[in-house]
Enzyme design. Structure first.
Site, short mmCIF file in Angstrom:
data_model
loop_
_atom_site.label_atom_id
_atom_site.label_comp_id
_atom_site.label_asym_id
_atom_site.label_seq_id
_atom_site.Cartn_x
_atom_site.Cartn_y
_atom_site.Cartn_z
N HIS A 101 -13.11 -76.93 -39.31
CA HIS A 101 -14.44 -76.51 -39.75
C HIS A 101 -15.36 -76.75 -38.56
O HIS A 101 -15.14 -77.69 -37.78
CB HIS A 101 -14.98 -77.40 -40.88
CG HIS A 101 -14.17 -77.40 -42.13
ND1 HIS A 101 -13.09 -78.21 -42.32
CD2 HIS A 101 -14.33 -76.71 -43.29
CE1 HIS A 101 -12.60 -78.03 -43.53
NE2 HIS A 101 -13.32 -77.11 -44.14
N ASP A 104 -16.25 -80.34 -38.18
CA ASP A 104 -15.20 -81.29 -37.76
C ASP A 104 -15.23 -81.38 -36.25
O ASP A 104 -15.06 -82.44 -35.66
CB ASP A 104 -13.79 -80.82 -38.11
CG ASP A 104 -13.61 -80.43 -39.55
OD1 ASP A 104 -14.27 -81.02 -40.40
OD2 ASP A 104 -12.81 -79.50 -39.81
N GLU A 232 -9.81 -68.57 -49.62
CA GLU A 232 -8.91 -69.61 -50.15
C GLU A 232 -9.36 -69.97 -51.57
O GLU A 232 -10.40 -70.59 -51.75
CB GLU A 232 -8.99 -70.83 -49.23
CG GLU A 232 -8.10 -71.97 -49.67
CD GLU A 232 -8.20 -73.16 -48.70
OE1 GLU A 232 -8.30 -72.95 -47.48
OE2 GLU A 232 -8.19 -74.30 -49.19
N HIS A 271 -4.19 -76.24 -54.84
CA HIS A 271 -5.21 -75.48 -55.57
C HIS A 271 -4.55 -74.63 -56.67
O HIS A 271 -5.09 -74.51 -57.77
CB HIS A 271 -5.99 -74.56 -54.62
CG HIS A 271 -6.81 -75.31 -53.61
ND1 HIS A 271 -7.59 -74.66 -52.68
CD2 HIS A 271 -6.98 -76.63 -53.38
CE1 HIS A 271 -8.21 -75.56 -51.92
NE2 HIS A 271 -7.84 -76.76 -52.31
N ASP A 296 -2.11 -73.02 -47.05
CA ASP A 296 -2.47 -74.42 -46.84
C ASP A 296 -1.38 -75.24 -47.50
O ASP A 296 -1.28 -75.31 -48.74
CB ASP A 296 -3.86 -74.73 -47.41
CG ASP A 296 -4.95 -74.55 -46.36
OD1 ASP A 296 -4.65 -73.99 -45.28
OD2 ASP A 296 -6.10 -74.95 -46.61
N ASP A 307 -7.36 -82.82 -56.60
CA ASP A 307 -6.78 -82.30 -55.37
C ASP A 307 -6.37 -83.47 -54.48
O ASP A 307 -7.15 -83.94 -53.66
CB ASP A 307 -7.89 -81.46 -54.70
CG ASP A 307 -7.39 -80.54 -53.62
OD1 ASP A 307 -6.16 -80.39 -53.51
OD2 ASP A 307 -8.22 -79.97 -52.91
N ASP A 339 -2.99 -78.85 -44.83
CA ASP A 339 -4.27 -79.31 -45.40
C ASP A 339 -3.94 -80.52 -46.26
O ASP A 339 -3.95 -80.46 -47.50
CB ASP A 339 -4.91 -78.18 -46.20
CG ASP A 339 -6.36 -78.50 -46.55
OD1 ASP A 339 -6.78 -79.64 -46.28
OD2 ASP A 339 -7.06 -77.62 -47.08
C1 XUL Z 1 -10.73 -77.96 -49.89
C2 XUL Z 1 -9.94 -77.23 -48.89
C3 XUL Z 1 -10.63 -76.97 -47.60
C4 XUL Z 1 -10.34 -75.62 -47.02
C5 XUL Z 1 -11.14 -75.30 -45.79
O1 XUL Z 1 -10.04 -78.25 -51.04
O2 XUL Z 1 -8.80 -76.93 -49.10
O3 XUL Z 1 -10.29 -77.97 -46.71
O4 XUL Z 1 -9.00 -75.49 -46.70
O5 XUL Z 1 -12.49 -75.34 -46.02
CO CO Z 2 -7.41 -75.88 -47.95
#
Ligand code: XUL
Ligand code: CO
Length: 436
Positions: A101, A104, A232, A271, A296, A307, A339
């Site tokens: 990001h 980051d 996403e 997710h 991810d 999560d 991730d």
């Molecule tokens: C949040 C998530 C984020 C995205 C990028 O749950 O997965 O880290 O991958 O913004």
């Molecule tokens: Co993610």
């Protein structure tokens, strides 16, 4: 140059009998699997936010990780140290990609101009590191959810002034991604959702989100960004109802607002399971629509409803995922981004290596098993046989639009009651088990 992981040398493949915790048992980058090397199939990426910026905080306590790259006196000095740690880490781990990001990579400044400048400075440094190490950027994104200004959302905010701030951020995040040759750009709808309809106009918010995404696509085209745009999905967290609930919802949204051709999907395992699906289900939704963009890679915990972003260690699930990836023709320009974060009590920097080694070995095994299952052929033969009626006579003709309810009724009357075969689920599960 300062070394952040002095006790760790380049992680090598030592084979499944190795007892060395800092070696791969299955991931052998150059091993050919079918038509490509493992490295080319799996396209691993390290997530900057979890690996370098996670503090191990949870709702019951603040940060506990004492990372040497987060200790300098100024935010920009920390950003530079973190960048050095990232390139040392991915080089030692032997992963080709990283993802970030904007926030980051570089800190928010006292003004917008300072924030923009901070990102540009670190981007230039990152470019040098990439050139020197041969490492690449899988994707970039903008953090439109941590700052106080985004508590009511970014694109879906009731105030367009906040959306303008989000636009500013995305513009520079796309610039940074382009500058670094990023192969994709991701939109995860951080706070694009709501807590209560009592203060929310859903129709407006969905339209705002679509208009915002159109601006982003237009901008990327104008500046010649050639990376792939990804959305996403996530069903909830941070908001109670996230608009990008799951892959099917996102595909419907893209069609509704004329964005379908501009995006693919970044499926995150944890997710999908939060949405009440299996990881496989969401992959299949995307792959059957030709929309699987990237993954991810992580997993949740069956006992916990949030999560947890754990490193993937479930070989059965990941084998089924890799079956879908291979059957769909591979990851293309996408990859497998970890991730995932180490647990709060995993305090040492060595734990970051163990976690990634486990995730990489899991996917390497999953790839090998999936490939063997495809070569075995029994699963696909079974499915092909199961639907074969649709490839023949009136099944085929109905799909071609050449039948009517009356003509189908005539077939039913002519043939009488059908014979119903077994679905053979357990037998098929045994085929998977025999390969993992
Ligand atoms: C949040 C998530 C984020 C995205 C990028 O749950 O997965 O880290 O991958 O913004
Ligand atoms: Co993610």
């Amino acid at each position: 140059m300062h070394e952040y992981f002095p006790g760790v040398k380049k992680i090598e493949f030592e084979g499944k009998d190795s007892k060395n915790p800092l070696a791969f048992s299955y991931y052998n980058a150059k091993q050919i699997v079918g038509d490509k090397t493992m490295e080319e199939h799996l396209r691993f990426a390290v997530a900057y936010w979890h690996t370098f910026k996670s503090t191990g905080s949870d709702p019951f306590g603040s940060g506990v990780f004492e990372r040497p790259w987060n200790k300098a006196r100024t935010p920009m000095a920390i950003a530079k140290d973190t960048l050095a740690a990232n390139f040392e880490f991915i080089t030692k781990l032997g992963v080709p990609y990283y993802c970030f990001h904007d926030r980051d990579l570089a800190p928010e400044g006292a003004t917008f101009s300072e924030s923009i400048k901070n990102l540009q400075v670190i981007t230039e440094l990152a470019k040098d590191y990439q050139e020197n190490t041969g490492k690449k950027l899988l994707w970039g994104t903008a953090n439109l959810f941590s700052h106080r200004r985004y508590v009511h959302g970014a694109a879906t905010n009731p105030d367009p002034h906040v959306t303008a701030c989000a636009a500013l951020q995305v513009r520079h995040a796309i610039d940074a991604t382009k500058e670094l040759g990023g192969e994709n750009y991701v939109f995860w709808g951080g706070r694009e959702g709501y807590e209560t309809l009592l203060n929310t106009e859903m129709k407006r918010e969905r339209e705002q989100l679509a208009a915002f995404l159109h601006l982003c696509v237009d901008y990327a085209r104008r500046i010649g960004f050639s990376g792939q745009f990804l959305i996403e999905p996530k069903p909830h967290e941070p908001t109670k109802h996230q608009y990008d609930f799951d892959s099917a919802t996102v595909l419907g949204f893209l069609r509704e607002f004329d964005l379908y051709d501009a995006f693919k999907i970044n499926v995150e395992a944890n997710h999908a399971t939060l949405a009440g699906h299996s990881f496989e289900h969401d992959l299949a939704v995307c792959s059957s629509a030709g929309k699987l963009g990237s993954i991810d890679a992580n997993m949740g915990d069956a006992c916990l409803g949030w999560d947890t972003d754990q490193f993937p260690t479930d070989i059965n699930t990941m084998t089924r995922a890799m079956l879908l990836v291979l059957e769909g023709g591979g990851l293309g320009r996408g990859g497998l981004n970890f991730d995932a974060k180490v647990r709060r009590p995993s305090l040492d920097t060595a734990d970051l290596f163990y976690a990634h080694i486990g995730g990489m070995d899991t996917f390497a095994r999953a790839l090998l098993s999936a490939r063997a299952i495809i070569e075995d052929g029994r699963l696909s033969e079974f499915r092909q046989q199961r639907y074969s009626g649709w490839d023949r006579d009136f099944g085929k003709s109905m799909l071609a639009g050449k039948e009517s309810l009356e003509s189908m009724e005539a077939k039913a009357l002519e043939r009488g009651e059908p014979e119903i075969p077994s679905g053979r689920q357990e037998m098929l599960e045994n085929i998977i088990i025999s390969y993992i």
